[in-house]
Design an enzyme around this catalytic site. Structure first.
Site: not given
Ligand SMILES: N[C@@H](CCC(=O)N[C@@H](CSC=O)C(=O)NCC(=O)O)C(=O)O
Length: 288
Positions: A153, A229, A262
């Site tokens: 991402s 995603d 995602h």
């Molecule tokens: N918390 C947010 C969404 C944040 C999210 O999905 N982060 C992803 C990376 S997104 C792009 O850079 C991630 O890797 N999160 C950490 C995990 O361990 O999943 C929301 O509330 O929408």
């Protein structure tokens, strides 16, 4: 430089060791943490190839380390894995004024900020592309002549842009659901506008598609993208990267993975393929 590293944790793992380190960063002006997996092949005079993993929004060095399940295959292939944090942290470090997850803490976007108040600490490109590699080379049994980089991402954007901006350094480059063109999505517009200011020409220096359009190259590229995603259409736009690579003649292996989202469940499902992609290219890379 090795004495600059403080060990936070060490755990035996698949015959190697999963470590977390803390150190003072001259670039960010803060303490920074990173995770390092040392495969069993490392040490006693033997250096091993390194694969960098750049994580996405809201992540630290921990997400990939505990959720991706990459260590078993990395141990098998003899790859060191380095996972940095995604932003500076600490009381002196400013955050998004509304506390949003897509700017500020956990959202450094792998650029060096030029705008106040971000420019003092938000120097993640220099940290990840220069300061941390020098530290890893001096303190760990890493063969810096054989490096790969991957990310997820925001970290996919970071991996591809850092590879494009450092030609010849990375023999292998891959990404999971990367932000393909930050100048063309709300996450990127917010982050690059905040860190780099209103001049969009400056943003293009950190946009994979614009860099490729401007002549920057990687040998080839592998991208996995889940079709389920929830960020796919508004933020990630793999079709832009696909078109840029096609126009530039960069071989892109873009796999649209049916039904995957995602999350790190998606990354865990395909991380073995990425590590094997890296290992194959790093094996062929010249030894120093
Ligand atoms: N918390 C947010 C969404 C944040 C999210 O999905 N982060 C992803 C990376 S997104 C792009 O850079 C991630 O890797 N999160 C950490 C995990 O361990 O999943 C929301 O509330 O929408």
């Amino acid at each position: 430089m090795a004495e600059a590293l403080e060990t936070v944790s060490r755990n035996r793992c698949f015959g190697g060791e999963q470590r977390v380190y803390r150190h003072r960063s001259a670039e960010t002006g803060t303490d920074m943490r990173f995770a390092a997996f040392l495969p069993p092949q490392a040490g006693e005079g033997r250096r091993v190839p390194v694969v960098w993993f750049l994580a996405g929004l809201t992540c630290t060095e921990e997400n990939f380390t505990v959720k991706a399940g990459a260590q078993r295959v990395a141990a098998d292939l003899g790859l060191m894995l380095i996972a940095p944090d995604t932003s500076p942290r600490g009381e002196s470090v400013p955050d998004d004024p509304q506390g949003a997850y897509d700017f500020g803490l956990g959202a450094g976007f792998y650029v060096d900020a030029t705008q106040e108040p971000w420019s003092k600490h938000y120097r993640m490109e220099s940290y990840v592309a220069r300061e941390l590699p020098a530290l890893v080379e001096s303190a760990l049994p890493a063969d810096m002549g054989r490096q790969g980089i991957m990310g997820h991402s925001m970290g996919g954007h970071g991996a591809i842009t850092i590879a494009l901006r450092n030609p010849g350094r990375f023999a292998a480059v891959s990404a999971f659901a990367p932000i393909s063109s930050p100048v063309n999505c709300p996450w990127g517009e917010k982050a690059l506008g905040g860190y780099l200011g209103p001049d969009r020409a400056k943003w293009r220096e950190h946009d994979s598609c614009a860099l490729i359009e401007g002549g920057a190259r990687v040998p080839d590229l592998m991208v996995d993208q889940g079709t389920a995603d929830n960020f796919l259409e508004a933020q990630l736009k793999p079709q832009l990267l696909e078109a840029a690579c096609a126009r530039a003649g960069i071989p892109l292996t873009l796999r649209r993975q049916e039904g995957y989202d995602h999350s790190y469940f998606f990354i865990a499902s395909f991380v073995e393929d990425h590590l094997r992609w890296h290992a194959e290219r790093l094996r062929r890379a010249p030894h120093p």
